[in-house]
Motif scaffolding. Sequence first.
Motif, PDB file in Angstrom:
ATOM      1  N   UNK A 191       0.854  -1.197   0.000  1.00 27.06           N
ATOM      2  CA  UNK A 191       0.000   0.000   0.000  1.00 27.06           C
ATOM      3  C   UNK A 191       0.885   1.240   0.000  1.00 27.06           C
ATOM      4  N   UNK A 192       0.376   2.382  -0.511  1.00 26.93           N
ATOM      5  CA  UNK A 192       1.153   3.621  -0.491  1.00 26.93           C
ATOM      6  C   UNK A 192       1.433   4.063   0.944  1.00 26.93           C
ATOM      7  N   UNK A 193       2.640   4.644   1.160  1.00 27.53           N
ATOM      8  CA  UNK A 193       2.997   5.091   2.504  1.00 27.53           C
ATOM      9  C   UNK A 193       2.774   6.580   2.712  1.00 27.53           C
ATOM     10  N   UNK A 194       2.181   7.259   1.719  1.00 26.45           N
ATOM     11  CA  UNK A 194       1.885   8.680   1.846  1.00 26.45           C
ATOM     12  C   UNK A 194       2.920   9.586   1.213  1.00 26.45           C
ATOM     13  N   UNK A 195       4.073   9.039   0.833  1.00 29.11           N
ATOM     14  CA  UNK A 195       5.088   9.838   0.157  1.00 29.11           C
ATOM     15  C   UNK A 195       5.178   9.423  -1.303  1.00 29.11           C
ATOM     16  N   UNK A 196       5.867  10.244  -2.109  1.00 26.57           N
ATOM     17  CA  UNK A 196       5.945   9.999  -3.541  1.00 26.57           C
ATOM     18  C   UNK A 196       7.364  10.208  -4.050  1.00 26.57           C
ATOM     19  N   UNK A 197       7.646   9.590  -5.160  1.00 26.98           N
ATOM     20  CA  UNK A 197       8.893   9.809  -5.880  1.00 26.98           C
ATOM     21  C   UNK A 197       8.579  10.472  -7.214  1.00 26.98           C
ATOM     22  N   UNK A 198       9.272  11.562  -7.512  1.00 24.60           N
ATOM     23  CA  UNK A 198       9.093  12.248  -8.784  1.00 24.60           C
ATOM     24  C   UNK A 198      10.239  11.873  -9.709  1.00 24.60           C
ATOM     25  N   UNK A 199       9.904  11.426 -10.926  1.00 25.32           N
ATOM     26  CA  UNK A 199      10.901  11.004 -11.911  1.00 25.32           C
ATOM     27  C   UNK A 199      10.613  11.683 -13.241  1.00 25.32           C
ATOM     28  N   UNK A 200      11.670  12.002 -13.979  1.00 21.89           N
ATOM     29  CA  UNK A 200      11.478  12.633 -15.290  1.00 21.89           C
ATOM     30  C   UNK A 200      12.647  12.318 -16.192  1.00 21.89           C
ATOM     31  N   UNK A 201      12.401  12.462 -17.464  1.00 25.54           N
ATOM     32  CA  UNK A 201      13.480  12.252 -18.434  1.00 25.54           C
ATOM     33  C   UNK A 201      13.129  12.946 -19.744  1.00 25.54           C
ATOM     34  N   UNK A 202      14.167  13.458 -20.408  1.00 27.39           N
ATOM     35  CA  UNK A 202      14.033  14.063 -21.731  1.00 27.39           C
ATOM     36  C   UNK A 202      14.919  13.313 -22.704  1.00 27.39           C
ATOM     37  N   UNK A 203      14.357  12.963 -23.850  1.00 27.91           N
ATOM     38  CA  UNK A 203      15.101  12.264 -24.900  1.00 27.91           C
ATOM     39  C   UNK A 203      14.863  12.960 -26.230  1.00 27.91           C
ATOM     40  N   UNK A 204      15.802  12.784 -27.127  1.00 32.97           N
ATOM     41  CA  UNK A 204      15.610  13.240 -28.499  1.00 32.97           C
ATOM     42  C   UNK A 204      16.242  12.226 -29.435  1.00 32.97           C
ATOM     43  N   UNK A 205      15.724  12.169 -30.653  1.00 33.49           N
ATOM     44  CA  UNK A 205      16.234  11.194 -31.618  1.00 33.49           C
ATOM     45  C   UNK A 205      15.926  11.674 -33.024  1.00 33.49           C
ATOM     46  N   UNK A 206      16.734  11.195 -33.966  1.00 32.92           N
ATOM     47  CA  UNK A 206      16.535  11.495 -35.378  1.00 32.92           C
ATOM     48  C   UNK A 206      16.107  10.233 -36.119  1.00 32.92           C
ATOM     49  N   UNK A 207      15.258  10.411 -37.114  1.00 32.47           N
ATOM     50  CA  UNK A 207      14.818   9.301 -37.957  1.00 32.47           C
ATOM     51  C   UNK A 207      14.945   9.722 -39.416  1.00 32.47           C
ATOM     52  N   UNK A 208      15.058   8.733 -40.281  1.00 34.62           N
ATOM     53  CA  UNK A 208      15.070   9.053 -41.701  1.00 34.62           C
ATOM     54  C   UNK A 208      14.466   7.888 -42.479  1.00 34.62           C
TER      55      UNK A 208
END
Length: 824
Positions: free
Chosen positions: A558-575
């Motif tokens: 069960x949740x303990x009342x606290x949270x973890x914040x996570x993030x990420x930025x990616x970039x890529x090229x395609x052709x």
Amino acid sequence: MKSQNPFLLSAVTAAVLTLVNQTAAQAQSAAPTEPVPSKEVAAEVQQVVVTGVASARGVRKVDSAFSITTATEEQLKQASPSSTADVMKLVPGVYAESTGGQSGANIEVRGFPSGSDSPFVSVQLMGNPIFPPPTLSFFEGSSAFRLDDTVERVEVLRGGPSTIWSNAQPGATMNFILKEGTDTPEGSVRFTTGTGSLRRVDMYYGGKISDGWYGSVGGFYRKTDGVRDAGFPADDGHQLTATLTRKLDDGKLTMYVRNTDDKNAFYTGVPLISSNGGHTISQFPGFNALTGTLMSGEMRNFTIEAAPGKTLNRDLADGRGLKATVFGADFDQKIGEWSVSNKFNRFDGDLNTNAMFTGNNPLSMNDYLNAAIASANGNAATVAAAGGKLATAGTATYVHGGAVDGSQQVVQAGLWSVAKKLTSFTDELRVSKDIGHGNTVTVGGYFADYSSHDVWYLGNSHLMTAVPQASLINVTLNNGVVVSKNGTDGNVFYAPVASYDGRNTAAFISDEWKVNDRIKIDFGMRHEQQKISGTISNLTSADTDNNPLTVYNNGTSMPDGSNTYLSRTDSANSFTIGGNYKLAKDTAVFVRANRGHTFISFDDLRGAGTQAKVNDRGILPTPKVSQYEIGFKTATQMYSAYINAFHTEFDGIAFSQVLADGRELHSISGSKGNGVEFELAVRPIENLQLALTGDYQKSEYRDNPDTAGKTVQRQPKLQFRFTPTYKIPFGDGNSAKLYATYTSIGERWADQANQQYLPSYRTIDAGVLFSLGDKIEVRLSGTNLNNELGLTEGNSRLTAGGTGPINARPLFGRTWEASVLYRF
């Protein structure tokens, strides 16, 4: 199986050589020798596709320099797909495991390594992704779409230029095109019945509203007990779709809205007997694997002990349903020398899961009791709560009364609940201009904003008999330990609450160069950036009733009342780069190379757990895929052929697997594959067509010592479908069309380590369509008429296979449908 491969490949090779020779002969002959094409064949020859091309107005299918499969409304009905995902059986190079019901399919694309769901299949409506990420945990794209009579056709693009358009899916893109109103009013109503007490009505009407304005409206209502009768309705829902079209001077604007409210039972594995190293599968005693399900009315309304003093009530009949609205618009306008196209949509829906997920393999009641005694006696806290007394025996009784025999076979299955709220907005703008010398340049951009809010309760294991519509079992030990109460014998082992947000922006440019009347070349590039973030609850564990003797709810997550914040930025090229060379008016060869990618998903954030791991490209790489194709296309009155050879190379894809005890396994692998896809049709005499579609591939993992050289999981080396169709005219516009399909699916492995073997299988489907003039159609169709016991999935909660009793997911047994359609 192996003996068929050389024959089939030789047949395909011979067909290609014959078609090329005939094409060359036609090109040298000035006088036409073929009869006037029928309406159906003429439509195929002139078929225009809009998926994967720069121009919103499309290109002829035989002139396209990529692999694409199309199916009209009639072809879709003739295929009798059991779900949206099951449409993929029409597409060579794709294998769809659609035995879970309307939702929750696994779809594999040739040469693309995927463990479950459909990460390499995007589902579009009118050229825009319904929800931009193709897959999240407990969501795959086909779950957000329901087929009905408002669909005009579907186009399925594989690889090719899709790496630069829309959401840049490098695998397969399934694009559904809606019917729109025309100058000629058209309406229909269709009534359908069939296996599982199916009751369904489809309606459609479209026509002209006023000068320049056109509209359409349609939908369905359905209710059925399902092929696997659980004792309660499996599917119960409805859908309504409307379009409004404004024809402009040299352009068009189409707006559409679709509302769906559909509840669908979700089917997982059933008890079976495996022998001969998994090569032989037979029915479990007392369990019809073709029609049975463990789900029953007794467990339909189940309870989840979520936390001390907190219980939740859920309904298995809700299954993996869809309650959503999608609204969008498609604008195309010629302004002087410029062509402008814009597509957008907004999706808002609940895609919740309340379903059974099988756990360990079947065993006898006595064996279960012995294991329970050993587990309880091995837990010091439990023994202490029992006053130091060890258990020596146990009692098993049915929840509704009566003792359970020790030889009774039992299974454990989790009743899971996942609430999932999805929202998204997508927009794609393209501007094209002819810059001279046969060059048409297109520039544009893509934007997507999307979110998911999740509340999970996984685990909640229940003990039940290994029989259809199973009975729940209570178990107590003679030292006071309660192993199972009201059938519940396991805690909620994973209960995160999470909110995720994502945003993708992309810019692209392409050039299509018409060198001359025979040669066209196109090239495109795309740069894309993704930003995702998630707020994920931290978890603790507790005893929900503060009684160590009730072991089934000890250690509940069960949740303990606290949270973890996570993030990420990616970039890529395609052709992408491709070329098309016309051998004759309706015949061409093409070559294509592309480089694409996928980004990590919300679930990868949660699985990584910490920001440091999220940032580590070794743990969470950006997967890249390269594809190379060479193909041949032709369509004539006598025959048609779409054949292409392909090579794929995949780098850095992360896999995850949730085990029966809640543990998650993670790995990273690459893959490589070679193969050939084919769609062939021969029309030797009037009204007769013989069609053969399928693919042969050899795809294997690389870059991971644990799996390198192993066959890519879930994908057969060889699959094909042979479909003869014969139309019998009766005069006065009346006719009967007979059709059948023989399907052969080769052997596969359910896991990356190639330890869970899935044998080959073959099925027969058939149908007849009676057309009574232009107004009335009567259709009777059946699937799996030979009642083949074929497996589509092994036990995904275990890492290895085995012999003896197992859990696995087989095909649905023999089904039939009958429908009457009236046009007005």
